[in-house]
Design a protein around this motif. Structure first.
Motif, PDB file in Angstrom:
ATOM      1  N   LEU A   1       0.830  -1.206   0.000  1.00 15.51           N
ATOM      2  CA  LEU A   1       0.000   0.000   0.000  1.00 15.51           C
ATOM      3  C   LEU A   1       0.865   1.256   0.000  1.00 15.51           C
ATOM      4  CD1 LEU A   1      -2.895  -0.885   2.471  1.00 15.51           C
ATOM      5  CD2 LEU A   1      -3.057  -0.556  -0.001  1.00 15.51           C
ATOM      6  N   ARG A   2       1.939   1.231   0.777  1.00 18.99           N
ATOM      7  CA  ARG A   2       2.821   2.392   0.835  1.00 18.99           C
ATOM      8  C   ARG A   2       3.476   2.648  -0.517  1.00 18.99           C
ATOM      9  NH1 ARG A   2       6.920   2.748   5.751  1.00 18.99           N
ATOM     10  NH2 ARG A   2       4.879   2.972   6.775  1.00 18.99           N
TER      11      ARG A   2
ATOM     12  N   HIS B   1       0.967   4.053  -2.793  1.00 22.22           N
ATOM     13  CA  HIS B   1       0.574   5.394  -2.374  1.00 22.22           C
ATOM     14  C   HIS B   1       1.598   6.438  -2.816  1.00 22.22           C
ATOM     15  CE1 HIS B   1      -1.394   8.451  -0.083  1.00 22.22           C
ATOM     16  NE2 HIS B   1      -0.431   8.570   0.820  1.00 22.22           N
ATOM     17  N   ARG B   2       2.854   6.037  -2.932  1.00 23.70           N
ATOM     18  CA  ARG B   2       3.908   6.983  -3.266  1.00 23.70           C
ATOM     19  C   ARG B   2       4.006   7.202  -4.775  1.00 23.70           C
ATOM     20  NH1 ARG B   2       8.986   5.147   0.613  1.00 23.70           N
ATOM     21  NH2 ARG B   2       8.072   5.806   2.610  1.00 23.70           N
TER      22      ARG B   2
ATOM     23  N   ILE C   1      -2.485   8.608   4.048  1.00 25.27           N
ATOM     24  CA  ILE C   1      -2.821   7.309   3.481  1.00 25.27           C
ATOM     25  C   ILE C   1      -4.291   7.234   3.072  1.00 25.27           C
ATOM     26  CG2 ILE C   1      -3.430   6.197   5.650  1.00 25.27           C
ATOM     27  CD1 ILE C   1      -1.365   4.637   2.798  1.00 25.27           C
TER      28      ILE C   1
ATOM     29  N   TRP D   1      -5.813   9.198   1.320  1.00 26.10           N
ATOM     30  CA  TRP D   1      -5.988   9.674  -0.050  1.00 26.10           C
ATOM     31  C   TRP D   1      -6.026   8.531  -1.053  1.00 26.10           C
ATOM     32  CZ3 TRP D   1      -2.898  14.802  -1.189  1.00 26.10           C
ATOM     33  CH2 TRP D   1      -3.492  15.842  -0.464  1.00 26.10           C
ATOM     34  N   LEU D   2      -5.765   7.332  -0.613  1.00 22.10           N
ATOM     35  CA  LEU D   2      -5.902   6.176  -1.507  1.00 22.10           C
ATOM     36  C   LEU D   2      -7.343   5.994  -1.970  1.00 22.10           C
ATOM     37  CD1 LEU D   2      -3.570   3.518   0.159  1.00 22.10           C
ATOM     38  CD2 LEU D   2      -3.343   4.464  -2.149  1.00 22.10           C
TER      39      LEU D   2
ATOM     40  N   ARG E   1      -3.607  10.666  -6.655  1.00 20.97           N
ATOM     41  CA  ARG E   1      -3.662   9.335  -7.275  1.00 20.97           C
ATOM     42  C   ARG E   1      -3.247   9.398  -8.739  1.00 20.97           C
ATOM     43  NH1 ARG E   1      -8.378   8.977  -3.943  1.00 20.97           N
ATOM     44  NH2 ARG E   1      -9.778   9.467  -5.673  1.00 20.97           N
TER      45      ARG E   1
END
Length: 209
Positions: free
Chosen positions: A30-31, A34-35, A46, A48-49, A60
């Motif tokens: 996920l990280r 996300h980046r 987080i 904002w996913l 995104r």
């Protein structure tokens, strides 16, 4: 009875360890998703996913640009051998890495802008939205050029003996790379990050390298 207790505790321990490993793996994935750049931390929360608000949607979109540009760079990157001099990478790698860095810079601006008062934030978000759209357009161009470069001449409908066609194809690729570079410089200028004049020809790109 003791054996039963030991077996129970052992099984419970294995389950707990497996659950922890799975949780860490999911968190890592996920990280990275996300980046914008897997090696650069983002200021975006987080949440904002899945957040439907404009700042999260822009983040995104930037993350997708970063992943795509990174994939293009990896496709064209020449492996570095141990105990050898650094390998000069193709222009496509440089352009893709530059685009990903621009996406990272825009993402940092977006995270800071999201913390401003609503009245000020709205105008800044509109400017960032235009820059994100330009980054997406440049990313599409890079993918198109990357596909052309990686497509064998036979599959592209060319002839191995048609040297004039080969030269024309190479010239077209260089022009497309120059155009992609010009768009990247425009993103720099509109984001306040421009460091030099815009390159509008293949000769300028060569001189820059």
């Amino acid at each position: 009875m003791n054996w039963f207790l030991v077996t129970f505790l052992g099984t419970a321990g294995v389950i707990i360890v497996a659950a922890c490993v799975a949780a860490l793996f999911v968190r890592h994935r996920l990280r990275r998703r996300h980046r914008v750049h897997p090696k650069v931390a983002t200021g975006a929360p987080i949440t904002w996913l899945a957040d439907p608000r404009p700042p999260a949607r822009l983040h995104r979109r930037l993350a997708k640009v970063g992943r795509t540009a990174g994939a293009v760079a990896d496709d064209h990157r020449i492996p570095q051998k141990r105990l050898r001099r650094p390998v000069e990478q193709p222009p496509m790698v440089e352009l893709a890495e530059e685009l990903r860095q621009q996406a990272v810079n825009l993402d940092h601006q977006l995270a800071r802008t999201s913390q401003l008062p609503s009245g000020v934030r709205r105008s800044h978000l509109a400017e960032l939205a235009r820059s994100v759209s330009e980054a997406e357009f440049t990313c599409v161009r890079l993918v198109s050029v990357s596909t052309t470069v990686r497509t064998p001449a036979v599959l592209a409908g060319g002839s191995r003996t048609d040297h004039a066609g080969d030269i024309t194809n190479v010239a077209g690729q260089v022009e497309r790379l120059a155009e992609a570079h010009r768009l990247l410089q425009q993103i720099d200028e509109r984001s306040g990050l421009a460091a030099g004049p815009v390159a509008t020809s293949p000769t300028q790109i060569t001189a820059r390298r």
